[in-house]
Design an enzyme around this catalytic site. Structure first.
Site, mmCIF file in Angstrom:
data_model
loop_
_atom_site.group_PDB
_atom_site.id
_atom_site.type_symbol
_atom_site.label_atom_id
_atom_site.label_comp_id
_atom_site.label_asym_id
_atom_site.label_seq_id
_atom_site.Cartn_x
_atom_site.Cartn_y
_atom_site.Cartn_z
ATOM 1 N N GLU A 4 0.808 -1.221 0.000
ATOM 2 C CA GLU A 4 0.000 0.000 0.000
ATOM 3 C C GLU A 4 0.841 1.271 0.000
ATOM 4 O OE1 GLU A 4 -3.080 0.275 -0.432
ATOM 5 O OE2 GLU A 4 -3.970 -1.667 0.046
ATOM 6 N N GLU A 49 6.869 -22.071 7.838
ATOM 7 C CA GLU A 49 7.295 -21.145 8.883
ATOM 8 C C GLU A 49 8.301 -21.773 9.842
ATOM 9 O OE1 GLU A 49 4.279 -21.280 12.593
ATOM 10 O OE2 GLU A 49 3.379 -20.523 10.734
#
Length: 308
Positions: A87, A118
Site C-alpha cells: 500500500e 514457517e
C-alpha cells in the site's frame, strides 16, 4: 524462547471463556461477541504506544539515511506485512523497494496456506541475505505466537548485519522472550475461536502496521497536514483525490487544479509548491530536493528567503 512443544500454553492458544458456547449462538449474538472481543485489539495497541512511537522514530531515522523497511512473517502475519508494504507506493509514491514484505513460502503463500514453511529458521536467514540487508535497514518480525522460526531466523540474521530489529508478538515476554531493539507486545488475549490468530491478533497487528508505516511516512515529509500530497496519480480515483487535495488547499477550480497537476508532472506536492511560491517546475523540484521532500519546510524556507 518457548519450546515448540509448549505452544499450547501461549496466550494466543488458550481457550476464551467468553466463547465456550460459540456454536450455540445465533447470528446477532455472534456479532455482538466479536464486537466486544475486538475492542481488546484496540486496547492492546494503546498499551504498546511507547514502543510503537519508538519504532516510528528509529525507522524514520534509518529511512532518512537511505535505509529500507522490511516486514517478515508467516501465514496471516506475513500476509499483513506484505499488504502494508504494497500500500505504500500508491499512497505515498514510494519506490517499491523502500518498504518490502517477506512471507515464508514467497508469493504463493499469499493466496494459499503454506504454514508448514514457517518452521525453517534457515529460510528466514536466507531471505535477509538475498535482500542484502545492511545497518541502514529496519526489519520488523511479525509473529502472533512469538515462536515462528522463520521470523526468528530472519531477525537474528538482520541483527548480525547491524539492522534495527523490531519484534511484534501477541504473547507476553514471560512466555516468549526475544532480543530485539524494540519489542512490541499486542496482548489481545485468547481468540474467540481458540488459536485462530487471524482474528484479534491479526486485527491488532494490522492496526499497528497502519500506525507504523503511516507514522514513518509523516516523518519523511510524505504528508502535508493530513493530506497524502505524495499520492501516486495512477488511475481515475487517485486523480480525483489529487484534484480534490489541490482544490481544497488552493481554492482553485477543478479545471485550474487539473492544469496545475499536469504542469507539475502529476505530483501534488510540487503542484502546491509551484502555486504557493510561483516557482517553475524545475525550481520547485530543486527546492523540494534541498528539503528532502518536505513541503512545509520548503515553503517556509522560500518565504524566509523572500523576507530577507
Amino acid at each position: 524462547m518457548t519450546n515448540l512443544q509448549e505452544r499450547g500454553h501461549l496466550l494466543t492458544e488458550q481457550v476464551n471463556p467468553n466463547s465456550l458456547n460459540l456454536d450455540q449462538l445465533n447470528s446477532l449474538e455472534l456479532v455482538e461477541l466479536f464486537n466486544s472481543e475486538d475492542q481488546k485489539a484496540v486496547e492492546a495497541v494503546v498499551a504498546a504506544k511507547i514502543q510503537l512511537a519508538q519504532a516510528i522514530e528509529r525507522t524514520a531515522e534509518r529511512l532518512h539515511q537511505g535505509g529500507r523497511l522490511f516486514y517478515v512473517g508467516a501465514g496471516t502475519s506475513g500476509r499483513l506485512g506484505v499488504l502494508d508494504a504494497a500500500e505504500c507506493p500508491p499512497t505515498f509514491c514510494t519506490p517499491p523497494e523502500l518498504v518490502q514484505g517477506i512471507i515464508a513460502g514467497g508469493a504463493g503463500a499469499l493466496v494459499r496456506s503454506s504454514e508448514d514453511l514457517e518452521d525453517r529458521a534457515e529460510d528466514g536467514e536466507a531471505a535477509i541475505a538475498q535482500r542484502h540487508i545492511t545497518q541502514l535497514d529496519v526489519v520488523v518480525g511479525i509473529t502472533a505466537g512469538g515462536t515462528t522460526p522463520f521470523v526468528h531466523g530472519a531477525l537474528n540474521a538482520a541483527r548480525q548485519r547491524g539492522a534495527i530489529t523490531i519484534f511484534i508478538a501477541c504473547v507476553p515476554e514471560a512466555q516468549v522472550s526475544f532480543d530485539a531493539d524494540i519489542d512490541i507486545r499486542l496482548l489481545t488475549g485468547p481468540e474467540i475461536l481458540a488459536g485462530s490468530t487471524r482474528l484479534k491478533a491479526g486485527t491488532a497487528t494490522k492496526l499497528t502496521l497502519n500506525i507504523l508505516s503511516t507514522g514513518v511516512m509523516v516523518k519523511l515529509g510524505k504528508v502535508y497536514g493530513n493530506r497524502m500530497v505524495d499520492v501516486a496519480v495512477t488511475n481515475q480515483k487517485l486523480r480525483d483525490r489529487a484534484l480534490g487535495i489541490l482544490q481544497d488547499l488552493t481554492g482553485l477550480s477543478r479545471e485550474a487544479a487539473g492544469f496545475l497537476l499536469e504542469h507539475s508532472g502529476k505530483w501534488v506536492k510540487l503542484a502546491l509548491l509551484m502555486h504557493w511560491t510561483g516557482l517553475t517546475k524545475d525550481e520547485g523540484d530543486r527546492l523540494l530536493s534541498e528539503h528532502k521532500g518536505n513541503l512545509r519546510t520548503a515553503v517556509e524556507s522560500y518565504k524566509n528567503n523572500k523576507q530577507t
